[in-house]
Write an enzyme that holds these catalytic residues in place. Structure first.
Site, short mmCIF file in Angstrom:
data_model
loop_
_atom_site.label_atom_id
_atom_site.label_comp_id
_atom_site.label_asym_id
_atom_site.label_seq_id
_atom_site.Cartn_x
_atom_site.Cartn_y
_atom_site.Cartn_z
N LEU A 205 0.86 -1.20 0.00
CA LEU A 205 0.00 0.00 0.00
C LEU A 205 0.89 1.23 0.00
O LEU A 205 1.72 1.37 0.89
CB LEU A 205 -0.81 0.06 1.30
CG LEU A 205 -2.12 -0.70 1.45
CD1 LEU A 205 -2.64 -0.50 2.87
CD2 LEU A 205 -3.16 -0.21 0.44
N HIS A 206 0.73 2.10 -0.98
CA HIS A 206 1.52 3.33 -0.93
C HIS A 206 0.85 4.53 -1.59
O HIS A 206 1.37 5.64 -1.54
CB HIS A 206 2.90 3.12 -1.55
CG HIS A 206 2.85 3.08 -3.07
ND1 HIS A 206 2.39 1.98 -3.75
CD2 HIS A 206 3.17 4.00 -4.00
CE1 HIS A 206 2.44 2.22 -5.04
NE2 HIS A 206 2.90 3.45 -5.23
#
Ligand code: UD1
Length: 364
Positions: A205-206
């Site tokens: 997740l970024h």
């Protein structure tokens, strides 16, 4: 023919590496110049990829580092301009959709240099994504547009791009994946983590839209922990995300003991981990494509994707970021047969050759 290639951030390296190698192998060798903007600079986000992908040291490192979109884009533009003037390449090659891609393209075009964009024509139709702005602006002004699939060609045609500028060549990132898989598999990361093959999930997740708002991040992590009940989850956390995770209440709640947050991984280690996973959950663009080729079920934690071919033909399920969407996505992913997925046309490991062959035809 002198070709200057630009890399900046983690997802660029695996796209440029096979092209540089194909230029070296070509019967009429190219003069290749590599510029690293330094958008990503940590060893784990940059140097380790150069080593894993056996990339040459950059001829120039602009060391722009982090900053706001305007500051980072402007820094690349200011610092790449004298390099482009000094090198005076016959072609500037840019890849992907990061700030460095757009900045290099604008600067090169204003110096009247020819620019080719690899991975052109992808569209999420979501203008809240900085990458969508980078993709649109780059494709409008770049001269030559190399595409990964025929939907991208259609997007470009709809935007009025002349046919002669569009070159459907396939997905160069898959060249890197295929070339690296034997070495990656030897690293056997599942074993190193003490996990059974297909008996774990991998999470990344970024996206700012997912991780910058603590309430949303809390919701996403809660749904993942409640949805993936049987599998340990390995989570190599991007630096942007790592800090935000520390304050989440849900990470001390039920199921959190199955979550293993680790540092960002090198390219080979990560491909090893993903190739043996039973499930991937991600908001990355590239990972939607890699899981399709590796035939690993993928749940994409976004409302849209610029890579719809991975949903239509591959293993990707677009789940959104609502709790219900994520729970449904996980259930569907665990129930599907990833072996039934198709590998998209020309995602065959030979895209770099096609790109270089096309470029060679432009010699004057
Ligand atoms: C960038 C790209 C994104 C891509 C992602 C892959 C843009 C607009 N975004 O996002 O499309 O999917 O790379 O990782 O170009 N940081 C470090 N070390 C580093 C690099 C970054 O600690 O080596 C931290 C810094 O706090 C920085 C933050 O991460 O402010 C964000 O980095 P940045 O390059 O601005 O964007 P990414 O989120 O990495």
């Amino acid at each position: 023919m002198k070709v200057l290639s630009v890399v900046g951030a983690r997802p660029n390296f695996m796209k440029v590496a096979p092209i540089i190698r194909a230029m070296e192998r070509h019967s009429h060798p190219f003069e290749s110049v590599l510029v690293h903007t330094g958008q990503h600079y940590d060893a784990r986000m940059s140097d380790s990829f150069f080593a894993d992908l056996r990339m040459p040291e950059p001829d120039f490192n602009l060391e722009v580092g982090s900053g706001s979109h305007a500051a980072q884009t402007a820094a690349v533009m200011t610092r790449i301009e004298p390099v482009l003037q000094e090198v005076a390449p016959d072609l500037v090659l840019v890849v992907g959709d990061v700030n460095s891609t757009l900045a290099a393209t604008i600067t090169a075009k204003k110096l009247h240099l020819r620019v080719a964009h690899v991975e052109a024509g992808l569209r999420s139709f979501d203008m809240a994504m900085p990458e969508e702005i980078n993709r649109l602006c780059t494709d409008v002004i770049a001269d030559d547009l190399f595409t990964t699939d025929r939907m991208a060609d259609e997007n470009l045609r709809r935007e009025g791009v002349a046919e002669g500028r569009i070159h459907f060549v396939g997905n160069v990132m898959i060249d890197s994946l295929m070339a690296s898989l034997p070495a990656a598999r030897r690293l056997n990361q599942a074993d190193a983590f003490g996990l059974a093959r297909r008996g774990y999930a991998v999470l990344t997740l970024h996206r700012p839209s997912n991780v910058d708002d603590p309430a949303l991040l809390e919701q996403i992590m809660g749904a993942i922990l409640d949805g993936v009940t049987e599998l340990p989850i390995v989570f190599p956390a991007h630096p942007r995300t790592a800090d935000k995770l520390k304050s989440l209440a849900r990470l001390s709640g039920p199921g959190a003991e199955r979550l293993r947050i680790v540092e960002p991984m090198g390219y080979l280690e990560f491909q090893s981990l993903v190739s043996d996973a039973g499930l991937v959950l991600t908001d990355s663009g590239g990972l939607q494509e890699e899981t399709t080729v590796l035939r690993v079920p993928c749940v994409t934690l976004r409302e849209n994707t610029e890579r719809p071919i991975t949903v239509e033909q591959g293993t990707n399920i677009l789940a959104g970021v609502s709790r219900d969407g994520i729970l449904r996505g996980i259930e569907a992913a665990l129930a599907t047969d990833p072996g039934a997925a198709r590998i998209p046309e020309l995602w065959d490991g030979r895209t770099a050759e096609r790109i270089v062959q096309t470029i060679a035809g432009w010699r004057n």
